[in-house]
Design a protein around this motif. Structure first.
Motif, PDB file in Angstrom:
ATOM      1  N   TYR A 182      31.768  43.195  49.835  1.00  0.00           N
ATOM      2  CA  TYR A 182      32.490  44.478  49.849  1.00  0.00           C
ATOM      3  C   TYR A 182      33.860  44.282  49.221  1.00  0.00           C
ATOM      4  O   TYR A 182      34.445  43.201  49.289  1.00  0.00           O
ATOM      5  CB  TYR A 182      32.577  45.088  51.256  1.00  0.00           C
ATOM      6  N   ASP A 183      34.362  45.331  48.575  1.00  0.00           N
ATOM      7  CA  ASP A 183      35.618  45.260  47.822  1.00  0.00           C
ATOM      8  C   ASP A 183      36.788  45.607  48.734  1.00  0.00           C
ATOM      9  O   ASP A 183      36.909  46.737  49.202  1.00  0.00           O
ATOM     10  CB  ASP A 183      35.554  46.224  46.629  1.00  0.00           C
ATOM     11  N   SER A 185      39.956  45.168  47.757  1.00  0.00           N
ATOM     12  CA  SER A 185      41.167  45.291  46.934  1.00  0.00           C
ATOM     13  C   SER A 185      41.351  46.676  46.327  1.00  0.00           C
ATOM     14  O   SER A 185      42.227  46.863  45.489  1.00  0.00           O
ATOM     15  CB  SER A 185      41.133  44.242  45.810  1.00  0.00           C
ATOM     16  N   ASN A 199      40.691  52.573  41.475  1.00  0.00           N
ATOM     17  CA  ASN A 199      40.023  51.360  41.960  1.00  0.00           C
ATOM     18  C   ASN A 199      38.691  51.665  42.636  1.00  0.00           C
ATOM     19  O   ASN A 199      37.739  50.884  42.546  1.00  0.00           O
ATOM     20  CB  ASN A 199      40.930  50.604  42.929  1.00  0.00           C
ATOM     21  N   ALA A 203      35.158  50.065  41.585  1.00  0.00           N
ATOM     22  CA  ALA A 203      34.327  49.310  42.532  1.00  0.00           C
ATOM     23  C   ALA A 203      32.897  49.838  42.555  1.00  0.00           C
ATOM     24  O   ALA A 203      31.931  49.064  42.579  1.00  0.00           O
ATOM     25  CB  ALA A 203      34.937  49.377  43.936  1.00  0.00           C
ATOM     26  N   PHE A 208      29.533  47.838  44.084  1.00  0.00           N
ATOM     27  CA  PHE A 208      29.866  47.699  45.504  1.00  0.00           C
ATOM     28  C   PHE A 208      29.434  48.938  46.279  1.00  0.00           C
ATOM     29  O   PHE A 208      29.608  50.061  45.815  1.00  0.00           O
ATOM     30  CB  PHE A 208      31.377  47.485  45.691  1.00  0.00           C
ATOM     31  N   MET A 211      33.752  49.325  50.808  1.00  0.00           N
ATOM     32  CA  MET A 211      35.118  49.048  50.357  1.00  0.00           C
ATOM     33  C   MET A 211      36.103  49.312  51.491  1.00  0.00           C
ATOM     34  O   MET A 211      35.779  49.982  52.471  1.00  0.00           O
ATOM     35  CB  MET A 211      35.460  49.888  49.132  1.00  0.00           C
ATOM     36  N   HIS A 374      35.380  40.546  49.576  1.00  0.00           N
ATOM     37  CA  HIS A 374      35.667  39.963  48.260  1.00  0.00           C
ATOM     38  C   HIS A 374      37.104  40.284  47.862  1.00  0.00           C
ATOM     39  O   HIS A 374      37.495  41.450  47.813  1.00  0.00           O
ATOM     40  CB  HIS A 374      34.710  40.508  47.201  1.00  0.00           C
ATOM     41  N   GLY A 391      28.066  43.630  42.804  1.00  0.00           N
ATOM     42  CA  GLY A 391      28.539  43.719  44.187  1.00  0.00           C
ATOM     43  C   GLY A 391      27.931  42.673  45.111  1.00  0.00           C
ATOM     44  O   GLY A 391      28.035  42.790  46.331  1.00  0.00           O
TER      45      GLY A 391
END
Length: 409
Positions: A182-183, A185, A199, A203, A208, A211, A374, A391
């Protein structure tokens, strides 16, 4: 045998706004690195994570622990590592500085993780493969279960591992599929609303399906607005997590979490002080069925035990570079498996080490392969950086724990 020790203070400034949250506005991602040099020419690398200041203090403490391993053979060391860990973590003078938390425990994580890396390299295996090949008894031999006897005795740990052996072979299929990520950032605290929106789109394009957004603003309406931006861009089928990084008092958390429930968060992370087990219990009951996630700043297995006993969290984020390293991470994972609580690690290691540990959790213990955080900001500094495609974490195949850093400039 281990013939030489090298400790490094590694610090990596980040791009503007990256890594920021409600408490830590200007972090410098840093590692207290332990290198254990074996007489065969192998180097075991382990580290603990800090945000800059004080990293040198962790290095000094790691030097103290590591020196005690000189002259030891890594196979002999790891055959009884639970007792080694117990002895080091309870060293009479250093223990006073914890116990089992803070600088001394971070230092122990660095040294412990270097031992596991050297062990895997000595056997020529990626760490996940070494760990999944171990018998229940060999795994338990690496663990310190002291202070857990009311919940997890040696016999119970062995039984839990044995009970999960059926299905182990089929669970190994995940090494071909890769482990979902999972993102985390998309929404650092200092990012503008427009950057968060941008973003999120990026993603989703990268594959992904989950998030995370940083919350904890002085003005709660900023958090609400930004969380709805993420939900709007991501849609209803993407899991969106919210992370307050301990910013709220309990009365604040009770109020704002109820408002944030409107965007359907998958979890709310670190809503208040990480030592306040009962506050989390109160909050968890108040906002059910929305679940809490915690563990980034929980320092040891005993406090994790208390969180599990009170039913305070729906997800545990134990971090092997925050607790006493791989050994204590596995211990906490066993406790979580007993309680049926998913382990979704915080990745102070940027996922390098934890990509191995979540595979072990799933294959050997039968933990759900949910997803792994991540964070991409330090990838260029690793010899074998994590690989994420669509992802998904691709399974690392190089010997060791993927913790080797490129030479520091």
């Amino acid at each position: 045998m281990i013939k030489k020790i090298n400790i490094q203070d590694a610090r990596f400034p980040l791009a503007k706004g990256a890594g920021s949250d409600a408490i830590h506005r200007d972090p410098i991602y840093s590692y207290a690195v332990t290198n254990l040099l074996d007489d065969s020419g192998l180097v075991g690398t382990g580290f603990a994570f800090t945000l800059g200041e004080g990293n040198d203090l962790v290095c000094k403490a790691a030097q103290f622990y590591a020196e005690q391993l000189k002259g030891r053979d890594i196979e002999e060391l790891m055959s009884d590592f639970g007792n080694v860990f117990n002895q080091l973590s309870n060293e009479q003078q250093f223990r006073w500085l914890g116990p089992h938390k803070g600088i001394v425990h971070l230092a122990l994580a660095s040294v412990t993780n270097a031992c596991y890396d050297l062990w895997a390299k000595k056997r020529g295996l990626p760490l996940w493969k070494l760990l999944t090949d171990l018998s229940p008894q060999e795994i338990v031999n690496t663990l310190d279960l002291s202070y857990l006897e009311d919940e997890l005795t040696v016999a119970q740990a062995l039984q839990l591992l044995t009970d999960n052996e059926p299905g182990k072979e089929s669970r190994k299929q995940i090494t071909a599929q890769g482990y979902p990520g999972y993102d985390t950032s998309i929404g650092w605290f200092n990012y503008s609303d427009d950057k968060v929106r941008e973003n999120c789109k990026k993603a989703i394009a990268e594959g992904f399906t989950a998030m995370k957004l940083k919350v904890g603003s002085t003005d709660p309406q900023r958090d609400i607005r930004r969380s709805h931006i993420v939900r709007e861009v991501a849609g209803d089928n993407v899991k969106v997590m919210l992370d307050a990084n301990q910013q709220w008092t309990l009365p604040q958390a009770l109020k704002i979490c109820k408002e944030l429930q409107g965007m359907n968060p998958y979890w709310i992370e670190e809503p208040t002080h990480p030592d306040d087990v009962l506050a989390h219990k109160t909050l968890a009951d108040a906002i059910a069925p929305t679940k809490l996630a915690l563990g980034e700043h929980v320092p040891n297995r005993i406090i994790f035990k208390n969180y599990l006993q009170t039913g305070s969290a729906g997800f545990m984020q134990v971090d092997a570079v925050r607790v006493g390293g791989v050994s204590e991470f596995i211990t906490v994972s066993l406790l979580c498996r007993k309680y049926g609580i998913p382990v979704v690690p915080h990745v102070g290691d940027m996922g390098q080490l934890h990509q191995h540990l979540v595979l072990f959790n799933h294959i050997t213990m039968g933990h759900e392969a949910l997803f792994l955080e991540h964070i991409p900001h330090l990838q260029k500094h690793f010899v074998n950086p994590v690989i994420i495609e669509g992802g998904v974490y691709k399974t690392p195949m190089e010997p060791g724990s993927s913790s080797d850093l490129k030479p520091l400039s």
